[in-house]
Design a protein around this motif. Structure first.
Motif, PDB file in Angstrom:
ATOM      1  N   ARG A 117      17.654 -30.797  26.407  1.00 15.90           N
ATOM      2  CA  ARG A 117      18.627 -30.643  27.496  1.00 15.90           C
ATOM      3  C   ARG A 117      19.617 -31.795  27.360  1.00 15.90           C
ATOM      4  O   ARG A 117      19.260 -32.952  27.609  1.00 15.90           O
ATOM      5  N   LEU A 119      23.317 -33.746  28.056  1.00 15.48           N
ATOM      6  CA  LEU A 119      24.412 -33.935  28.999  1.00 15.48           C
ATOM      7  C   LEU A 119      25.550 -34.685  28.309  1.00 15.48           C
ATOM      8  O   LEU A 119      25.367 -35.811  27.840  1.00 15.48           O
ATOM      9  N   ARG A 145      20.604 -27.073  25.041  1.00 12.82           N
ATOM     10  CA  ARG A 145      21.225 -26.568  26.262  1.00 12.82           C
ATOM     11  C   ARG A 145      22.174 -27.650  26.769  1.00 12.82           C
ATOM     12  O   ARG A 145      21.764 -28.612  27.410  1.00 12.82           O
ATOM     13  N   SER A 147      25.126 -29.324  28.882  1.00 17.98           N
ATOM     14  CA  SER A 147      25.875 -29.324  30.139  1.00 17.98           C
ATOM     15  C   SER A 147      26.888 -30.472  30.096  1.00 17.98           C
ATOM     16  O   SER A 147      26.810 -31.349  29.239  1.00 17.98           O
ATOM     17  N   SER A 179      28.476 -22.602  34.832  1.00 19.50           N
ATOM     18  CA  SER A 179      27.413 -23.114  35.702  1.00 19.50           C
ATOM     19  C   SER A 179      26.878 -24.461  35.234  1.00 19.50           C
ATOM     20  O   SER A 179      26.202 -25.165  35.991  1.00 19.50           O
ATOM     21  N   SER A 180      27.173 -24.832  33.987  1.00 19.88           N
ATOM     22  CA  SER A 180      26.681 -26.104  33.444  1.00 19.88           C
ATOM     23  C   SER A 180      27.756 -27.191  33.427  1.00 19.88           C
ATOM     24  O   SER A 180      27.571 -28.232  32.806  1.00 19.88           O
ATOM     25  N   HIS A 209      22.463 -37.236  38.542  1.00 12.48           N
ATOM     26  CA  HIS A 209      22.691 -35.980  37.829  1.00 12.48           C
ATOM     27  C   HIS A 209      21.663 -35.792  36.710  1.00 12.48           C
ATOM     28  O   HIS A 209      21.170 -34.679  36.486  1.00 12.48           O
ATOM     29  N   ALA A 212      18.300 -34.813  38.350  1.00 10.61           N
ATOM     30  CA  ALA A 212      18.327 -33.495  38.979  1.00 10.61           C
ATOM     31  C   ALA A 212      18.277 -32.360  37.962  1.00 10.61           C
ATOM     32  O   ALA A 212      17.806 -31.254  38.267  1.00 10.61           O
ATOM     33  N   ASN A 213      18.739 -32.629  36.738  1.00  6.48           N
ATOM     34  CA  ASN A 213      18.828 -31.567  35.736  1.00  6.48           C
ATOM     35  C   ASN A 213      17.856 -31.743  34.576  1.00  6.48           C
ATOM     36  O   ASN A 213      17.926 -30.995  33.592  1.00  6.48           O
ATOM     37  N   ILE A 215      17.573 -33.994  32.238  1.00  3.13           N
ATOM     38  CA  ILE A 215      18.268 -34.308  30.985  1.00  3.13           C
ATOM     39  C   ILE A 215      17.419 -35.244  30.124  1.00  3.13           C
ATOM     40  O   ILE A 215      16.863 -36.224  30.616  1.00  3.13           O
TER      41      ILE A 215
END
Length: 327
Positions: A117, A119, A145, A147, A179-180, A209, A212-213, A215
């Motif tokens: 994940r 960021l 993925r 974001s 959405s990302s 952030h 919450a995600n 990462i």
């Protein structure tokens, strides 16, 4: 009082001009004022030593071909050097072009894990396309993925709402879903190269952030911010603060985009050999097809496409190559 003088110029052994005077009848005048060395030479000449004495004109004529030959030889050496350098540059250009056309997308990923994940942290809309397009496209290829977190709307010229839409369009081209994408619209983070953002404030919002995600990989600028923009440098300072204080979640790594000098920055794919030779943890290189995709993403930022940005898109190595280091 002496009669009319006839001046005769003689040349000494040391190649220095010296003079003596004679009457029309040929009587030698006093040489009291002539230096001792020259006086001896003149006496030898007057005594009929038999040595050849060349007038200045003859000596210049004899010396000229030698000087001309040296200049011609120097010109030839410079010409050969320039031709050789041009040949090397042309060969390097053709080799790099052929390599880029033949190869598919390529990356040296080092410690990078597939499926993370990730960021991407940027300061302004268009940073993702101008600087990080090779990273975003390559991470997508590795099934990350991705974001995006943008810390301003780019409202320096009161175009904030326009630039938000452009950022979303660019992310869509790069494969990041709407959405990302998170855009922070906060007066504490103005798009202004003259305003220093509060590092702790940036770090706090970023950490929130990340947690919450879920990462586990953060990508952002290095300490020089690629372009030297103060907002880019603040993002790096905030991430470094979180890392050095141990506030990042366990297993969360940080990748920093390397800043290169201005020459390397604007030689496009010709920077590839230098990037290979440099020490880095991760190196992403795009294929020609992916470069076209990166350019389409940049073209979404229509409000920013001034004449010099078109030159940037054509010449910048950041549209093709990203080299990154782990923090």
């Amino acid at each position: 009082m002496l009669g009319k003088l006839e001046r005769t110029r003689l040349w000494s052994v040391g190649k220095l001009p010296c003079y003596t005077s004679r009457k029309a009848t040929g009587q030698t005048l006093s040489l009291r004022k002539v230096p001792e060395l020259v006086r001896r030479v003149i006496k030898l000449r007057n005594a009929g030593s038999g040595s050849a004495v060349f007038p200045p004109e003859s000596r210049s004529a004899l010396a000229f071909p030698t000087a001309q030959a040296r200049c011609h030889l120097l010109s030839m050496e410079i010409l050969v050097f320039l031709c050789s350098a041009a040949a090397v540059l042309v060969w390097g250009f053709l080799w790099a072009w052929d390599a880029l056309e033949r190869m598919k997308s390529w990356e040296q990923t080092g410690q990078l894990r597939a499926g993370s994940r990730t960021l991407l942290v940027i300061a302004h809309p268009d940073d993702e396309a101008m600087f990080f397009a090779p990273t975003v496209l390559s991470l997508a290829r590795l099934r990350h993925r991705v974001s995006l977190l943008c810390f301003s709307t780019g409202n320096y010229y009161n175009q904030g709402e326009i630039r938000k839409k452009e950022l979303l369009q660019s992310c869509d081209v790069l494969g990041i879903p709407y959405s990302s994408v998170m855009i922070i619209d906060n007066r504490a983070f103005p798009d202004d190269p003259g305003v220093q953002w509060d590092t702790e404030h940036v770090a706090s919002d970023l950490l929130q952030h990340i947690e919450a995600n879920g990462i586990n990989l953060v990508v952002t600028f290095d300490a020089r911010g690629v372009s030297g923009h103060i907002n880019h440098i603040t993002l790096h300072a905030a991430v470094r603060t979180l890392h050095s204080e141990g506030r990042l979640p366990k297993g969360c790594s940080v990748l920093m985009l390397e800043t290169v000098n201005v020459v390397r920055k604007y030689i496009s794919f010709l920077d590839l050999p230098f990037s290979w030779l440099q020490t880095q943890n991760v190196l992403f290189v795009l294929s020609s097809k992916e470069v076209a995709q990166a350019k389409r993403a940049m073209s979404c930022h229509r409000s920013q496409l001034l004449w010099f940005r078109h030159l940037y898109v054509f010449f910048s190595r950041y549209m093709r190559i990203n080299s990154l280091h782990f923090l």
